[in-house]
Scaffold this motif. Structure first.
Motif, PDB file in Angstrom:
ATOM      1  N   GLU A 152      43.747 131.697  32.364  1.00  0.00           N
ATOM      2  CA  GLU A 152      44.170 132.274  31.101  1.00  0.00           C
ATOM      3  C   GLU A 152      43.563 133.659  30.920  1.00  0.00           C
ATOM      4  O   GLU A 152      44.217 134.584  30.424  1.00  0.00           O
ATOM      5  CB  GLU A 152      43.744 131.350  29.950  1.00  0.00           C
ATOM      6  N   MET A 153      42.326 133.833  31.353  1.00  0.00           N
ATOM      7  CA  MET A 153      41.684 135.135  31.264  1.00  0.00           C
ATOM      8  C   MET A 153      42.416 136.133  32.142  1.00  0.00           C
ATOM      9  O   MET A 153      42.625 137.284  31.755  1.00  0.00           O
ATOM     10  CB  MET A 153      40.212 135.039  31.703  1.00  0.00           C
ATOM     11  N   ASN A 154      42.836 135.702  33.336  1.00  0.00           N
ATOM     12  CA  ASN A 154      43.549 136.598  34.239  1.00  0.00           C
ATOM     13  C   ASN A 154      44.875 137.045  33.634  1.00  0.00           C
ATOM     14  O   ASN A 154      45.296 138.189  33.805  1.00  0.00           O
ATOM     15  CB  ASN A 154      43.794 135.912  35.582  1.00  0.00           C
ATOM     16  N   GLU A 155      45.551 136.137  32.940  1.00  0.00           N
ATOM     17  CA  GLU A 155      46.799 136.507  32.278  1.00  0.00           C
ATOM     18  C   GLU A 155      46.544 137.573  31.221  1.00  0.00           C
ATOM     19  O   GLU A 155      47.314 138.525  31.057  1.00  0.00           O
ATOM     20  CB  GLU A 155      47.432 135.277  31.634  1.00  0.00           C
ATOM     21  N   PHE A 156      45.439 137.396  30.479  1.00  0.00           N
ATOM     22  CA  PHE A 156      45.092 138.382  29.464  1.00  0.00           C
ATOM     23  C   PHE A 156      44.742 139.708  30.122  1.00  0.00           C
ATOM     24  O   PHE A 156      45.110 140.778  29.645  1.00  0.00           O
ATOM     25  CB  PHE A 156      43.909 137.864  28.633  1.00  0.00           C
ATOM     26  N   PHE A 157      44.040 139.659  31.257  1.00  0.00           N
ATOM     27  CA  PHE A 157      43.679 140.875  31.968  1.00  0.00           C
ATOM     28  C   PHE A 157      44.937 141.588  32.478  1.00  0.00           C
ATOM     29  O   PHE A 157      45.004 142.817  32.475  1.00  0.00           O
ATOM     30  CB  PHE A 157      42.756 140.558  33.147  1.00  0.00           C
ATOM     31  N   ASP A 158      45.921 140.810  32.944  1.00  0.00           N
ATOM     32  CA  ASP A 158      47.167 141.414  33.399  1.00  0.00           C
ATOM     33  C   ASP A 158      47.832 142.182  32.261  1.00  0.00           C
ATOM     34  O   ASP A 158      48.342 143.284  32.446  1.00  0.00           O
ATOM     35  CB  ASP A 158      48.135 140.335  33.918  1.00  0.00           C
ATOM     36  N   PHE A 193      31.405 142.273  34.601  1.00  0.00           N
ATOM     37  CA  PHE A 193      32.073 141.228  35.366  1.00  0.00           C
ATOM     38  C   PHE A 193      33.573 141.211  35.105  1.00  0.00           C
ATOM     39  O   PHE A 193      34.310 140.522  35.799  1.00  0.00           O
ATOM     40  CB  PHE A 193      31.475 139.861  35.024  1.00  0.00           C
ATOM     41  N   VAL A 194      34.023 141.970  34.102  1.00  0.00           N
ATOM     42  CA  VAL A 194      35.448 141.996  33.763  1.00  0.00           C
ATOM     43  C   VAL A 194      36.294 142.512  34.923  1.00  0.00           C
ATOM     44  O   VAL A 194      37.297 141.882  35.295  1.00  0.00           O
ATOM     45  CB  VAL A 194      35.692 142.828  32.489  1.00  0.00           C
ATOM     46  N   PRO A 195      35.959 143.672  35.546  1.00  0.00           N
ATOM     47  CA  PRO A 195      36.801 144.143  36.661  1.00  0.00           C
ATOM     48  C   PRO A 195      36.883 143.149  37.810  1.00  0.00           C
ATOM     49  O   PRO A 195      37.942 142.973  38.416  1.00  0.00           O
ATOM     50  CB  PRO A 195      36.090 145.430  37.107  1.00  0.00           C
ATOM     51  N   LEU A 196      35.765 142.484  38.117  1.00  0.00           N
ATOM     52  CA  LEU A 196      35.758 141.526  39.224  1.00  0.00           C
ATOM     53  C   LEU A 196      36.485 140.242  38.845  1.00  0.00           C
ATOM     54  O   LEU A 196      36.967 139.519  39.706  1.00  0.00           O
ATOM     55  CB  LEU A 196      34.322 141.209  39.634  1.00  0.00           C
ATOM     56  N   GLY A 197      36.545 139.960  37.560  1.00  0.00           N
ATOM     57  CA  GLY A 197      37.244 138.764  37.104  1.00  0.00           C
ATOM     58  C   GLY A 197      38.725 138.810  37.392  1.00  0.00           C
ATOM     59  O   GLY A 197      39.404 137.785  37.389  1.00  0.00           O
ATOM     60  N   PHE A 198      39.251 140.032  37.678  1.00  0.00           N
ATOM     61  CA  PHE A 198      40.663 140.147  38.022  1.00  0.00           C
ATOM     62  C   PHE A 198      40.994 139.419  39.320  1.00  0.00           C
ATOM     63  O   PHE A 198      42.102 138.958  39.528  1.00  0.00           O
ATOM     64  CB  PHE A 198      41.054 141.628  38.200  1.00  0.00           C
ATOM     65  N   ILE A 199      39.999 139.342  40.226  1.00  0.00           N
ATOM     66  CA  ILE A 199      40.300 138.841  41.570  1.00  0.00           C
ATOM     67  C   ILE A 199      39.506 137.606  41.945  1.00  0.00           C
ATOM     68  O   ILE A 199      39.818 136.962  42.934  1.00  0.00           O
ATOM     69  CB  ILE A 199      40.033 139.931  42.629  1.00  0.00           C
ATOM     70  N   ALA A 200      38.472 137.265  41.184  1.00  0.00           N
ATOM     71  CA  ALA A 200      37.636 136.143  41.600  1.00  0.00           C
ATOM     72  C   ALA A 200      37.245 135.283  40.412  1.00  0.00           C
ATOM     73  O   ALA A 200      36.594 135.739  39.487  1.00  0.00           O
ATOM     74  CB  ALA A 200      36.386 136.668  42.310  1.00  0.00           C
ATOM     75  N   GLN A 201      37.640 134.034  40.467  1.00  0.00           N
ATOM     76  CA  GLN A 201      37.370 133.095  39.387  1.00  0.00           C
ATOM     77  C   GLN A 201      35.878 132.870  39.186  1.00  0.00           C
ATOM     78  O   GLN A 201      35.385 132.852  38.063  1.00  0.00           O
ATOM     79  CB  GLN A 201      38.069 131.770  39.694  1.00  0.00           C
ATOM     80  N   LEU A 202      35.152 132.716  40.283  1.00  0.00           N
ATOM     81  CA  LEU A 202      33.725 132.422  40.187  1.00  0.00           C
ATOM     82  C   LEU A 202      32.976 133.529  39.474  1.00  0.00           C
ATOM     83  O   LEU A 202      32.091 133.277  38.656  1.00  0.00           O
ATOM     84  CB  LEU A 202      33.131 132.214  41.580  1.00  0.00           C
ATOM     85  N   ILE A 203      33.328 134.794  39.777  1.00  0.00           N
ATOM     86  CA  ILE A 203      32.629 135.925  39.192  1.00  0.00           C
ATOM     87  C   ILE A 203      32.860 135.958  37.687  1.00  0.00           C
ATOM     88  O   ILE A 203      31.953 136.254  36.908  1.00  0.00           O
ATOM     89  CB  ILE A 203      33.077 137.236  39.856  1.00  0.00           C
ATOM     90  N   ALA A 204      34.066 135.653  37.262  1.00  0.00           N
ATOM     91  CA  ALA A 204      34.339 135.579  35.831  1.00  0.00           C
ATOM     92  C   ALA A 204      33.533 134.454  35.196  1.00  0.00           C
ATOM     93  O   ALA A 204      33.074 134.560  34.052  1.00  0.00           O
ATOM     94  CB  ALA A 204      35.829 135.359  35.585  1.00  0.00           C
ATOM     95  N   ARG A 205      33.329 133.378  35.929  1.00  0.00           N
ATOM     96  CA  ARG A 205      32.515 132.266  35.440  1.00  0.00           C
ATOM     97  C   ARG A 205      31.070 132.714  35.212  1.00  0.00           C
ATOM     98  O   ARG A 205      30.446 132.350  34.226  1.00  0.00           O
ATOM     99  CB  ARG A 205      32.531 131.110  36.443  1.00  0.00           C
ATOM    100  N   ILE A 206      30.536 133.504  36.152  1.00  0.00           N
ATOM    101  CA  ILE A 206      29.167 133.991  36.013  1.00  0.00           C
ATOM    102  C   ILE A 206      29.052 134.867  34.775  1.00  0.00           C
ATOM    103  O   ILE A 206      28.073 134.795  34.027  1.00  0.00           O
ATOM    104  CB  ILE A 206      28.744 134.768  37.276  1.00  0.00           C
ATOM    105  N   ALA A 256      33.301 151.999  38.800  1.00  0.00           N
ATOM    106  CA  ALA A 256      32.871 151.887  40.197  1.00  0.00           C
ATOM    107  C   ALA A 256      33.120 150.480  40.714  1.00  0.00           C
ATOM    108  O   ALA A 256      33.597 150.288  41.846  1.00  0.00           O
ATOM    109  CB  ALA A 256      31.391 152.251  40.309  1.00  0.00           C
ATOM    110  N   ILE A 257      32.803 149.485  39.884  1.00  0.00           N
ATOM    111  CA  ILE A 257      33.039 148.090  40.279  1.00  0.00           C
ATOM    112  C   ILE A 257      34.533 147.825  40.414  1.00  0.00           C
ATOM    113  O   ILE A 257      34.976 147.120  41.322  1.00  0.00           O
ATOM    114  CB  ILE A 257      32.406 147.136  39.252  1.00  0.00           C
TER     115      ILE A 257
END
Length: 373
Positions: free
Chosen positions: A245-251, A294-307, A206-207
């Motif tokens: 780096e996390m976004n690259e891994f998510f890609d 927070f993983v799905p939101l980390g694809f698009i927002a750095q701050l959310i991945a930080r949280i 859903a997220i």
């Protein structure tokens, strides 16, 4: 990279020996080695140079206005700079490292059986989201460790004390304020099991499907809580620090599908095996499971991945506890292998990343500096 691998393997080895009575000091030795390794680091990490430069800038000001609303860095961190002005930036790093390693030592000793110390150390060293990125993001690492200290009070339902820890952490990184709702997790006595797995997977997708709406809600929350200065993370900043780096891994996960499925399976296992834990360990499982949302939101927002990183710290205890409670030996060994495989893959991806390679590939020490900074 070679230094990190060697030190990491040595520490995992000593932590493994810590299971034996005569070598019970092995885990302490492993954490001491990690302390020395991190305490004397120099120019190691993307933000190291920024922190040392800011140390000079803030200490060159005779009278600093701590209430300046335009100041992005938190008052607590600037105050630390001022306190350590006579001793130098290197001294600050050494003291902070001692505190942070001590917190991890306490956390592992408190929640993990000695037979699994080695696995906790393995995760801390080789999962890039822990030792490596935390050595770069100094402010948030300090805040994360302080938040970690609030967990026993959350378990004991001492909401005010737990909230005070989180608010104190926010003096060093304001994003910690968003975690205030977790102080009520101690009142959640519902055991997860199969129902928890279904709810967790549904929320995850859903997220992922409505991530823009969720991101908008979070942005409004930031403004209400006085964290508007961090909203720029929602639009930009993806070219720096740990999250790129996390976004690259998510890609890679989204392209291959394998890693994406891995995330869902591990989250589901955590939710399922939470029911086999006592209430104290069950809280750790719930916090870790929340971090996966927070993983799905980390694809698009750095701050959310930080949280999500605040919640992810509990993973160090959750993984060993989860594997320990798997009765089927084949499933237990397979789960351990898969987690280690993805951790190692992520470790080498980190050092091959254009974002991190230059600042982490070679380990430097303060002894290479001509002066005491």
């Amino acid at each position: 990279m070679i230094e990190t691998i060697v030190i990491g393997l040595i520490c995992v080895f000593w932590a493994y020996l810590g299971r034996y009575r005569r070598l019970s000091w092995g885990f302490g030795a492993a954490m001491t080695i990690l302390f020395v390794f991190l305490a004397i680091r120099y120019e190691w990490g993307n933000d190291y140079r920024q922190y040392i430069d800011k140390f000079t800038v803030y200490n060159s000001i005779d009278e600093f206005n701590y209430s300046d609303p335009n100041e992005r860095w938190e008052v607590g961190w600037i105050f630390l700079y001022r306190i350590f002005k006579p001793f130098g930036f290197f001294s600050l790093v050494i003291v902070l490292t001692a505190f942070e390693i001590s917190v991890y030592y306490w956390f592992i000793k408190k929640y993990i059986p000695k037979e699994w110390y080695w696995f906790a150390v393995f995760i801390y060293v080789f999962n890039p989201n822990f030792m490596l990125t935390q050595s770069s993001m100094m402010r948030q690492t300090l805040a994360m460790c302080i938040v970690l200290l609030s967990i026993p009070y959350i378990y004991k339902k001492k909401v005010i004390i737990a909230a005070l820890f989180i608010l104190f952490a926010s003096l060093f990184h304001s994003s910690a304020k968003i975690l205030l709702p977790i102080v009520f997790l101690g009142f959640v006595n519902w055991r997860m099991g199969k129902k928890g797995v279904i709810i967790g997977v549904v929320l995850f997708f859903a997220i992922l499907l409505f991530k823009n709406i969720v991101t908008s809600i979070i942005e409004n929350t930031l403004s209400v809580t006085g964290l508007g200065k961090y909203t720029y993370y929602l639009e930009e900043g993806k070219e720096k620090e740990c999250i790129q780096e996390m976004n690259e891994f998510f890609d890679w996960m989204l392209e291959s599908g394998i890693g994406f499925v891995y995330q869902i399976i591990i989250m589901s296992m955590i939710l399922y095996y939470e029911k086999r834990q006592d209430r104290k360990d069950g809280l750790i499982f719930k916090i870790t499971a929340l971090s996966f949302l927070f993983v799905p939101l980390g694809f698009i927002a750095q701050l959310i991945a930080r949280i999500g990183m605040y919640l992810q710290v509990s993973m160090i205890a959750t993984y060993p506890l989860m594997i320990r409670t798997i009765n089927n030996r084949i499933v237990r060994a397979g789960t351990l292998f898969i987690i280690m495989f993805f951790t190692i893959y992520d470790f080498f991806s980190f050092f091959n990343s254009e974002i991190w390679r230059d600042s982490f590939i070679e380990y430097h020490t303060i002894f290479e500096s001509f002066i005491w900074r």
